[in-house]
Design a protein around this motif. Structure first.
Motif, PDB file in Angstrom:
ATOM      1  N   HIS A 136       1.038  -1.619   0.330  1.00 41.19           N
ATOM      2  CA  HIS A 136      -0.003  -0.164  -0.329  1.00 41.19           C
ATOM      3  C   HIS A 136       0.548   1.199  -0.454  1.00 41.19           C
ATOM      4  CE1 HIS A 136      -3.848  -2.524   1.509  1.00 41.19           C
ATOM      5  NE2 HIS A 136      -3.621  -2.881   0.146  1.00 41.19           N
ATOM      6  N   VAL A 145      -4.400   3.865  -6.850  1.00 44.08           N
ATOM      7  CA  VAL A 145      -5.935   3.435  -6.206  1.00 44.08           C
ATOM      8  C   VAL A 145      -6.100   1.691  -5.631  1.00 44.08           C
ATOM      9  CG1 VAL A 145      -8.233   3.763  -5.862  1.00 44.08           C
ATOM     10  CG2 VAL A 145      -7.560   5.105  -8.026  1.00 44.08           C
ATOM     11  N   ARG A 146      -6.401   2.179  -3.443  1.00 46.65           N
ATOM     12  CA  ARG A 146      -6.385   0.597  -2.827  1.00 46.65           C
ATOM     13  C   ARG A 146      -7.450   0.275  -3.338  1.00 46.65           C
ATOM     14  NH1 ARG A 146      -5.171   1.775   3.459  1.00 46.65           N
ATOM     15  NH2 ARG A 146      -5.406  -0.934   2.668  1.00 46.65           N
ATOM     16  N   GLY A 147      -8.026  -0.977  -3.046  1.00 43.47           N
ATOM     17  CA  GLY A 147      -9.396  -1.675  -3.092  1.00 43.47           C
ATOM     18  C   GLY A 147      -8.929  -3.396  -2.806  1.00 43.47           C
ATOM     19  N   ARG A 153     -13.694  -8.811  -0.687  1.00 41.71           N
ATOM     20  CA  ARG A 153     -15.023  -7.935  -0.565  1.00 41.71           C
ATOM     21  C   ARG A 153     -16.513  -9.410  -0.150  1.00 41.71           C
ATOM     22  NH1 ARG A 153     -14.589  -4.897  -4.843  1.00 41.71           N
ATOM     23  NH2 ARG A 153     -16.732  -5.578  -6.345  1.00 41.71           N
ATOM     24  N   TRP A 272      -9.752  -3.032   4.233  1.00 33.34           N
ATOM     25  CA  TRP A 272     -10.841  -2.144   3.584  1.00 33.34           C
ATOM     26  C   TRP A 272     -10.425  -1.358   3.772  1.00 33.34           C
ATOM     27  CZ3 TRP A 272     -15.789  -2.026   2.135  1.00 33.34           C
ATOM     28  CH2 TRP A 272     -16.650  -0.765   2.354  1.00 33.34           C
ATOM     29  N   ASP A 273     -11.159  -0.432   3.273  1.00 34.08           N
ATOM     30  CA  ASP A 273     -10.990   1.521   2.662  1.00 34.08           C
ATOM     31  C   ASP A 273     -12.701   2.052   2.095  1.00 34.08           C
ATOM     32  OD1 ASP A 273     -10.113   3.648   2.270  1.00 34.08           O
ATOM     33  OD2 ASP A 273      -8.970   3.405   0.305  1.00 34.08           O
ATOM     34  N   ASP A 275     -12.812   4.886   1.553  1.00 38.24           N
ATOM     35  CA  ASP A 275     -13.690   5.513   0.692  1.00 38.24           C
ATOM     36  C   ASP A 275     -13.412   5.164  -1.252  1.00 38.24           C
ATOM     37  OD1 ASP A 275     -13.156   7.987   2.189  1.00 38.24           O
ATOM     38  OD2 ASP A 275     -10.938   7.726   2.164  1.00 38.24           O
ATOM     39  N   GLN A 276     -13.212   4.181  -0.826  1.00 38.72           N
ATOM     40  CA  GLN A 276     -13.565   2.990  -2.452  1.00 38.72           C
ATOM     41  C   GLN A 276     -15.004   3.150  -2.795  1.00 38.72           C
ATOM     42  OE1 GLN A 276     -11.530  -1.286  -1.856  1.00 38.72           O
ATOM     43  NE2 GLN A 276     -12.827  -1.849   0.266  1.00 38.72           N
ATOM     44  N   ASP A 278     -18.229   1.376  -3.351  1.00 37.02           N
ATOM     45  CA  ASP A 278     -19.039   0.225  -3.016  1.00 37.02           C
ATOM     46  C   ASP A 278     -21.003   0.391  -2.913  1.00 37.02           C
ATOM     47  OD1 ASP A 278     -19.406  -2.059  -1.297  1.00 37.02           O
ATOM     48  OD2 ASP A 278     -19.857  -0.606   0.396  1.00 37.02           O
TER      49      ASP A 278
END
Length: 341
Positions: A136, A145-147, A153, A272-273, A275-276, A278
């Protein structure tokens, strides 16, 4: 903590003491061995600590980082196609091996391995956290972008459903203690008398990906229960992962605010982020299928022929448990009619 030249000769740095900083194991040293097709092993951790070693394969075949695993820890999963993490047995130890199938990236991979090793050896981090922070950190530096993948998920959604059910039985504090998957342990939940491995899929078949030969192995003296969950897209009546997380956090914080902060830490470790994106809503397709791991098709280290030990690089496989009868035995927790938080 010197290098062992397994070819029998001496190489650069072989007589010196090294740590895991790149300045102490320069690429020029590694390149020397690779260019000559010689094998070498550099112990990066202290002699009284779990083994962390930098490995150079003979024949110029590549480099790897070996990290000794605790009795109940498993090798983390890699989200990167250019980085493989698998579990191996070496000299009586369970080890995680970080390697790459991309020889053109060895120079950059060298720097990544040393960054991971630094976090383990000098900061005392677990392999999972060290790898996660390294990846990261590099991603943030490069503006990526992290995801989380769909598999991760769905997996987190399923684990939250089980976490909520476990908390009804033993309370939130004990339930969070039992949720050990995010901390890199061998299985997702470690209950007082048994372990749970949770797998969640969005397909019609109960088809699940198993990562490594150790994921369905029982810890001696502790039965392992495998739980298959099926979710389907729920439309307006379904739950997003964000909504399930909020509902879980609110329930935990209502009991103890400090436990809510602990839950947030476990979420972050899980990848988990908030800001991603969802916007996917899910609902259970049906009830869970719960099996004793020993009652289902599986691959473990016991299945590997002796002649193949040390020669099989990586094992990810899919298992289909559709139509299998649940194990007729007393379960460690009632998972019937499981719902999303």
């Amino acid at each position: 903590m010197g290098a062992r030249d397994r070819s029998g000769g001496d190489g650069p740095g072989a007589s010196g003491t090294i740590g895991s900083h790149s300045a102490e194991l320069p690429w020029t040293t590694v390149e020397h061995y690779l260019g000559r097709g010689l094998a070498a092993s550099y112990r990066l951790s202290a002699a009284d600590k779990p083994v962390v070693s930098y490995e150079i394969a003979d024949g110029g075949r590549g480099i790897a980082l070996h990290v000794e695993l605790g009795a109940r820890h498993r090798a983390p999963r890699s989200p990167l196609p250019a980085v493989r993490i698998d579990q191996i047995a070496l000299a009586g130890r369970r080890m995680a091996r970080l390697s790459t199938p991309a020889p053109e990236l060895l120079r950059d991979f060298h720097d990544l391995l040393l960054s991971v090793a630094d976090r383990i050896v000098f900061d005392g981090q677990s392999l999972e956290r060290a790898f996660d922070e390294t990846v990261h950190g590099w991603s943030a530096l490069l503006g990526k972008v992290r995801g989380m993948s769909l598999e991760k998920r769905l997996g987190l959604h399923g684990e939250l459903a089980v976490l909520t059910r476990v908390a009804r039985t033993i309370g939130w504090r004990a339930a969070l203690d039992a949720w050990v998957g995010p901390t890199g342990e061998q299985h997702d939940f470690a209950l007082p008398e048994a372990d749970l491995e949770i797998k969640t899929t969005a397909s019609e078949a109960r088809r699940h990906t198993i990562h490594g030969l150790g994921q369905l192995m029982e810890t001696p003296g502790r039965p392992l229960w495998f739980t298959s969950l099926r979710l389907t897209r729920g439309g307006t009546s379904g739950r997003t992962l964000s909504e399930s997380i909020k509902a879980t956090r609110d329930a935990i914080a209502a009991e103890n605010v400090a436990l809510g902060r602990r839950f947030d830490g476990l979420l972050e470790t899980s990848g988990w982020d908030a800001d991603q994106p969802d916007d996917e809503r899910w609902t259970p397709r049906d009830g869970p299928l719960v099996l004793r791991a020993t009652d289902m098709p599986r691959l473990t280290f016991e299945n590997v022929p002796e002649s193949a030990v040390g020669r099989i690089d990586h094992v990810d496989y899919e298992v289909d448990v559709t139509g299998l009868n649940p194990t007729d035995a007393s379960l460690p927790v009632d998972l019937s009619e499981l719902s999303l938080p």
